[in-house]
Design an enzyme around this catalytic site. Sequence first.
Site, PDB file in Angstrom:
ATOM      1  N   LYS A  41     -86.041 -66.085 -61.093  1.00 23.66           N
ATOM      2  CA  LYS A  41     -84.616 -65.750 -61.038  1.00 23.66           C
ATOM      3  C   LYS A  41     -84.001 -65.969 -62.415  1.00 23.66           C
ATOM      4  O   LYS A  41     -84.093 -67.067 -62.976  1.00 23.66           O
ATOM      5  CB  LYS A  41     -83.906 -66.620 -60.004  1.00 23.66           C
ATOM      6  CG  LYS A  41     -82.426 -66.283 -59.858  1.00 23.66           C
ATOM      7  CD  LYS A  41     -81.791 -67.016 -58.695  1.00 23.66           C
ATOM      8  CE  LYS A  41     -81.309 -68.397 -59.033  1.00 23.66           C
ATOM      9  NZ  LYS A  41     -80.141 -68.443 -59.926  1.00 23.66           N
ATOM     10  N   ASP A  68     -79.839 -62.484 -61.053  1.00 20.84           N
ATOM     11  CA  ASP A  68     -78.764 -63.151 -60.300  1.00 20.84           C
ATOM     12  C   ASP A  68     -77.489 -63.186 -61.133  1.00 20.84           C
ATOM     13  O   ASP A  68     -77.127 -64.224 -61.684  1.00 20.84           O
ATOM     14  CB  ASP A  68     -79.256 -64.572 -59.947  1.00 20.84           C
ATOM     15  CG  ASP A  68     -78.227 -65.400 -59.211  1.00 20.84           C
ATOM     16  OD1 ASP A  68     -77.354 -64.825 -58.550  1.00 20.84           O
ATOM     17  OD2 ASP A  68     -78.320 -66.640 -59.300  1.00 20.84           O
ATOM     18  N   LYS A  70     -74.490 -61.793 -59.909  1.00 24.13           N
ATOM     19  CA  LYS A  70     -73.356 -61.845 -58.962  1.00 24.13           C
ATOM     20  C   LYS A  70     -72.165 -61.003 -59.423  1.00 24.13           C
ATOM     21  O   LYS A  70     -71.067 -61.525 -59.656  1.00 24.13           O
ATOM     22  CB  LYS A  70     -72.900 -63.295 -58.755  1.00 24.13           C
ATOM     23  CG  LYS A  70     -73.979 -64.233 -58.230  1.00 24.13           C
ATOM     24  CD  LYS A  70     -73.391 -65.609 -57.933  1.00 24.13           C
ATOM     25  CE  LYS A  70     -74.408 -66.607 -57.462  1.00 24.13           C
ATOM     26  NZ  LYS A  70     -75.349 -67.076 -58.494  1.00 24.13           N
ATOM     27  N   ASP A  73     -66.325 -56.886 -59.408  1.00 27.42           N
ATOM     28  CA  ASP A  73     -65.381 -56.131 -60.238  1.00 27.42           C
ATOM     29  C   ASP A  73     -64.971 -54.898 -59.438  1.00 27.42           C
ATOM     30  O   ASP A  73     -65.343 -54.767 -58.269  1.00 27.42           O
ATOM     31  CB  ASP A  73     -66.078 -55.752 -61.565  1.00 27.42           C
ATOM     32  CG  ASP A  73     -65.094 -55.562 -62.716  1.00 27.42           C
ATOM     33  OD1 ASP A  73     -63.969 -55.074 -62.463  1.00 27.42           O
ATOM     34  OD2 ASP A  73     -65.445 -55.882 -63.863  1.00 27.42           O
ATOM     35  N   THR A 132     -71.956 -71.502 -52.017  1.00 30.39           N
ATOM     36  CA  THR A 132     -72.275 -72.725 -51.260  1.00 30.39           C
ATOM     37  C   THR A 132     -71.551 -73.948 -51.834  1.00 30.39           C
ATOM     38  O   THR A 132     -71.500 -74.989 -51.196  1.00 30.39           O
ATOM     39  CB  THR A 132     -73.798 -72.985 -51.228  1.00 30.39           C
ATOM     40  OG1 THR A 132     -74.308 -72.767 -52.534  1.00 30.39           O
ATOM     41  CG2 THR A 132     -74.505 -72.088 -50.255  1.00 30.39           C
ATOM     42  N   ARG A 227     -84.830 -76.998 -59.847  1.00 31.06           N
ATOM     43  CA  ARG A 227     -85.226 -78.323 -60.349  1.00 31.06           C
ATOM     44  C   ARG A 227     -86.427 -78.977 -59.660  1.00 31.06           C
ATOM     45  O   ARG A 227     -87.192 -79.663 -60.331  1.00 31.06           O
ATOM     46  CB  ARG A 227     -84.004 -79.247 -60.347  1.00 31.06           C
ATOM     47  CG  ARG A 227     -83.017 -78.875 -61.454  1.00 31.06           C
ATOM     48  CD  ARG A 227     -81.644 -79.404 -61.203  1.00 31.06           C
ATOM     49  NE  ARG A 227     -81.018 -78.737 -60.048  1.00 31.06           N
ATOM     50  CZ  ARG A 227     -79.815 -79.032 -59.591  1.00 31.06           C
ATOM     51  NH1 ARG A 227     -79.109 -79.974 -60.182  1.00 31.06           N
ATOM     52  NH2 ARG A 227     -79.319 -78.365 -58.571  1.00 31.06           N
TER      53      ARG A 227
END
Length: 250
Positions: A41, A68, A70, A73, A132, A227
């Site tokens: 990603k 990614d 996002k 617009d 989230t 991570r």
Amino acid sequence: MAQTTFDAHPRSSLIVALDFDSLSSALKFAKQVADLVGMFKIGSQLFTAAGPSAVKEIAALGSGIFLDLKYHDIPNSVAGAVLSAAAMSGVQLINVHALGGKAMMEAAAQAISAGVPMGADRPRLLAVTVLTSMDHKAMKEVGIGGEPKLQVVRLAQLAKKAGVDGVVASVQEARAIRKACGRDFLIVTPGVRPKDSPVAPAADDQSRKATPSEAIRAGADFLVVGRPIIAAPDPRAAAQAIVDEIAAAK
Ligand code: C5P
């Protein structure tokens, strides 16, 4: 050429988030685990720092790319961005914000096919429903009332109606989305933490967490992991352990 024929190997469900601030560090890390993962990603941090070269050089390692970025617009601008993203070799997943509205998502869905050469498999389009990081209070502050989970399912259904292929959602919401949107709707879940994650709970900003097997059992098609692999003392072993857990849960 963009290939979106997801193979059945459990590794194809693992997407590793390359949250790095330079292409050299992202590449150095990606080379270590490329044969163990389905996709990498590339988010706004790496893309802003390194641009389309990041996609080109990471895709050259042989894994797919989830771009990614996002987009959010007006429909015409998002369509243009999606068209460019879909034309990048190796890009298999692209996303937009569902809160951009149905017309914006429709424009993105149309652009995704238009950006791909005739006969080639097209990348899939995902929508982010509600970030989230936003809880009930944060949503109310921007004028969205009601239970966050209901809003997530409502936005997933709107995305589906607009021709979007799936959503990014927490594991906690995956079951409800699967039920509302059906088997073929893609569900991509971040916030995945294996039991022996190296991310210390106190330092962890993911508030809705789940193990890889919980994610798969809740109906996730893809797991985004950052991570727990990047910060592991042995990233290859950490990635392999997650793939094994995915395999056992399928
Ligand atoms: O390090 P960690 O496993 O928490 O990384 C998760 C990745 O998924 C990050 O790149 C983060 O930006 C992304 N993400 C997320 N929650 C979302 C959407 C994307 O954590 N709702």
